[in-house]
Design an enzyme around this catalytic site. Sequence first.
Site, mmCIF file in Angstrom:
data_model
loop_
_atom_site.group_PDB
_atom_site.id
_atom_site.type_symbol
_atom_site.label_atom_id
_atom_site.label_comp_id
_atom_site.label_asym_id
_atom_site.label_seq_id
_atom_site.Cartn_x
_atom_site.Cartn_y
_atom_site.Cartn_z
ATOM 1 N N ARG A 1 -4.333 -4.510 -13.253
ATOM 2 C CA ARG A 1 -2.939 -5.232 -12.691
ATOM 3 C C ARG A 1 -2.235 -5.067 -14.165
ATOM 4 O O ARG A 1 -2.198 -5.893 -14.984
ATOM 5 C CB ARG A 1 -3.306 -6.706 -12.341
ATOM 6 C CG ARG A 1 -1.914 -7.581 -12.057
ATOM 7 C CD ARG A 1 -0.888 -6.723 -10.921
ATOM 8 N NE ARG A 1 -1.617 -6.499 -9.937
ATOM 9 C CZ ARG A 1 -1.849 -7.768 -8.547
ATOM 10 N NH1 ARG A 1 -1.322 -8.739 -8.954
ATOM 11 N NH2 ARG A 1 -2.364 -7.105 -7.628
ATOM 12 N N GLU B 1 -1.943 0.725 -5.806
ATOM 13 C CA GLU B 1 -0.992 -0.116 -5.127
ATOM 14 C C GLU B 1 0.302 -0.672 -5.921
ATOM 15 O O GLU B 1 0.102 -0.584 -7.149
ATOM 16 C CB GLU B 1 -1.576 -1.388 -4.574
ATOM 17 C CG GLU B 1 -2.787 -1.066 -3.676
ATOM 18 C CD GLU B 1 -3.444 -2.396 -3.027
ATOM 19 O OE1 GLU B 1 -2.957 -3.586 -2.903
ATOM 20 O OE2 GLU B 1 -4.421 -2.286 -2.362
ATOM 21 N N LYS C 1 -8.878 1.925 3.576
ATOM 22 C CA LYS C 1 -8.461 0.385 3.650
ATOM 23 C C LYS C 1 -7.271 0.548 4.469
ATOM 24 O O LYS C 1 -6.454 1.221 4.863
ATOM 25 C CB LYS C 1 -7.815 0.134 2.156
ATOM 26 C CG LYS C 1 -6.536 0.986 1.838
ATOM 27 C CD LYS C 1 -6.224 0.484 0.286
ATOM 28 C CE LYS C 1 -7.027 1.026 -0.692
ATOM 29 N NZ LYS C 1 -6.122 0.778 -2.218
ATOM 30 N N ASN D 1 2.338 -4.119 -5.912
ATOM 31 C CA ASN D 1 2.422 -5.614 -5.418
ATOM 32 C C ASN D 1 3.522 -6.214 -5.811
ATOM 33 O O ASN D 1 4.130 -6.098 -6.870
ATOM 34 C CB ASN D 1 1.356 -6.488 -5.817
ATOM 35 C CG ASN D 1 -0.164 -5.950 -5.417
ATOM 36 O OD1 ASN D 1 -0.738 -6.214 -4.512
ATOM 37 N ND2 ASN D 1 -0.751 -4.913 -6.274
ATOM 38 N N ARG E 1 -15.171 -3.314 -4.903
ATOM 39 C CA ARG E 1 -13.972 -4.112 -5.065
ATOM 40 C C ARG E 1 -13.859 -4.937 -6.162
ATOM 41 O O ARG E 1 -15.044 -5.530 -6.513
ATOM 42 C CB ARG E 1 -13.602 -4.798 -3.848
ATOM 43 C CG ARG E 1 -13.657 -4.302 -2.485
ATOM 44 C CD ARG E 1 -13.608 -5.178 -1.370
ATOM 45 N NE ARG E 1 -14.828 -6.019 -1.199
ATOM 46 C CZ ARG E 1 -14.794 -7.081 -0.501
ATOM 47 N NH1 ARG E 1 -13.929 -7.316 0.514
ATOM 48 N NH2 ARG E 1 -16.070 -7.752 -0.593
ATOM 49 N N ASP F 1 -0.950 -1.766 -9.809
ATOM 50 C CA ASP F 1 -2.475 -1.731 -9.646
ATOM 51 C C ASP F 1 -2.951 -0.276 -10.315
ATOM 52 O O ASP F 1 -2.370 0.822 -9.429
ATOM 53 C CB ASP F 1 -3.147 -1.983 -8.492
ATOM 54 C CG ASP F 1 -3.164 -3.500 -8.134
ATOM 55 O OD1 ASP F 1 -2.643 -4.224 -9.147
ATOM 56 O OD2 ASP F 1 -3.480 -4.178 -7.044
ATOM 57 N N LYS G 1 0.787 -1.154 0.057
ATOM 58 C CA LYS G 1 0.004 0.070 -0.067
ATOM 59 C C LYS G 1 0.927 1.472 -0.016
ATOM 60 O O LYS G 1 0.720 2.230 -0.665
ATOM 61 C CB LYS G 1 -0.769 0.017 1.258
ATOM 62 C CG LYS G 1 -1.734 -1.377 1.394
ATOM 63 C CD LYS G 1 -2.992 -1.420 0.382
ATOM 64 C CE LYS G 1 -4.065 -2.273 0.706
ATOM 65 N NZ LYS G 1 -3.534 -3.681 0.812
ATOM 66 N N ARG H 1 -9.538 -6.049 -13.481
ATOM 67 C CA ARG H 1 -10.336 -6.511 -12.341
ATOM 68 C C ARG H 1 -11.844 -5.937 -12.303
ATOM 69 O O ARG H 1 -11.641 -4.715 -11.513
ATOM 70 C CB ARG H 1 -9.754 -7.061 -11.168
ATOM 71 C CG ARG H 1 -8.668 -8.165 -11.150
ATOM 72 C CD ARG H 1 -7.502 -7.600 -11.591
ATOM 73 N NE ARG H 1 -6.729 -6.604 -10.985
ATOM 74 C CZ ARG H 1 -6.324 -6.372 -9.657
ATOM 75 N NH1 ARG H 1 -5.854 -7.539 -9.168
ATOM 76 N NH2 ARG H 1 -5.678 -5.354 -9.236
#
Length: 339
Positions: free
Chosen positions: A231, A302, A181, A304, A254, A294, A146, A246
């Site tokens: 992504r 984000e 979050k 990852n 979400r 993301d 994050k 997504r």
Amino acid sequence: MGGPARTSRRAGLDNTAPVHAMNLLFVADPVEHFKIYKDTTFAMMREAHRRGHRLAVCEPQQMHWQRGGKVVARVRDITLTGHAVDWFSAGEPREAALADFCAVLMRKDPPFDSEYFYATHLLEQAEREGARVFNKPRALRDHPEKLAIMEFPQFIGPTLVTREPQDIRRFHAEHGDVILKPLDGMGGMGIFRVGPDGMNLGSIIETLNQGGSQSVMVQKFLPEIADGDKRVLIIGGKPVPYCLARIPQGSEVRGNLAAGGLGVARALTARDQQIGDALGPILHERGLLLAGVDVIGDCVTEINVTSPTCFQEIFEQTGCDVAALFVDALETAIERMAR
């Protein structure tokens, strides 16, 4: 990395040996629990196996170190069978030093808790003993998924990180529609949206903030989420030419696949490419062979680095063999480090 790659590799397990077959150790969750139709670590294993590399697996808790020795793990050598059920066969567990493998791939899923943190220190000790670890343990620690976006403010939307409830209320008053979050969540867990009416804001703050003991990330709601939380995969410092969007379903806010989002593979937009080209070399230089950025609309949300996924979904829908691109980059990195 332009264009679809190696589309013929899907069927079967071609065991044609490469010039230099390598021993690879995957540090991961229990392989018995893999959902191989979508698991990215399995896709990596399958491509490595196809090239003739040898595979071994262990879990983080199976690593240990004692003064006078090296970091060792209780590993199992595995062979892929090509079957959907009973997809691997395993030898008896044995102790092996991590430094004795050509590469160690850290693929343990989040959460990034204290045990994950300790595992990175064991892996870093193994590096000092000669192990080649991907992603680099220090880089895993230095890029919390994050908070890593703070380094790249030019690519993110309005964002606040705080423990103070009043800071959150001021941010909400300024932006009206926000996402809250936890910093240690995964798969969309613990994400809340609060609209202009402020409904349940106090309760959500109490839930996430835990009386001031837990930091919270608050971001301006991006309506482009309706078109997908993309992504963008970065391999060897370069963006893969396709991302996986997504898309939230029904009334869900979400887009995470774990939260029921629909995954749709798409070619990168000009903005996606710009982000990948800017972040990719920086992340790669720090030891992140693989990262998943993301993006919602034009904004990074984000970064990852623990165990980025979506290899198989992109391959199935576009023919771009992301696993082959990854193993290409892995082989190149190992060769360079061995010089």
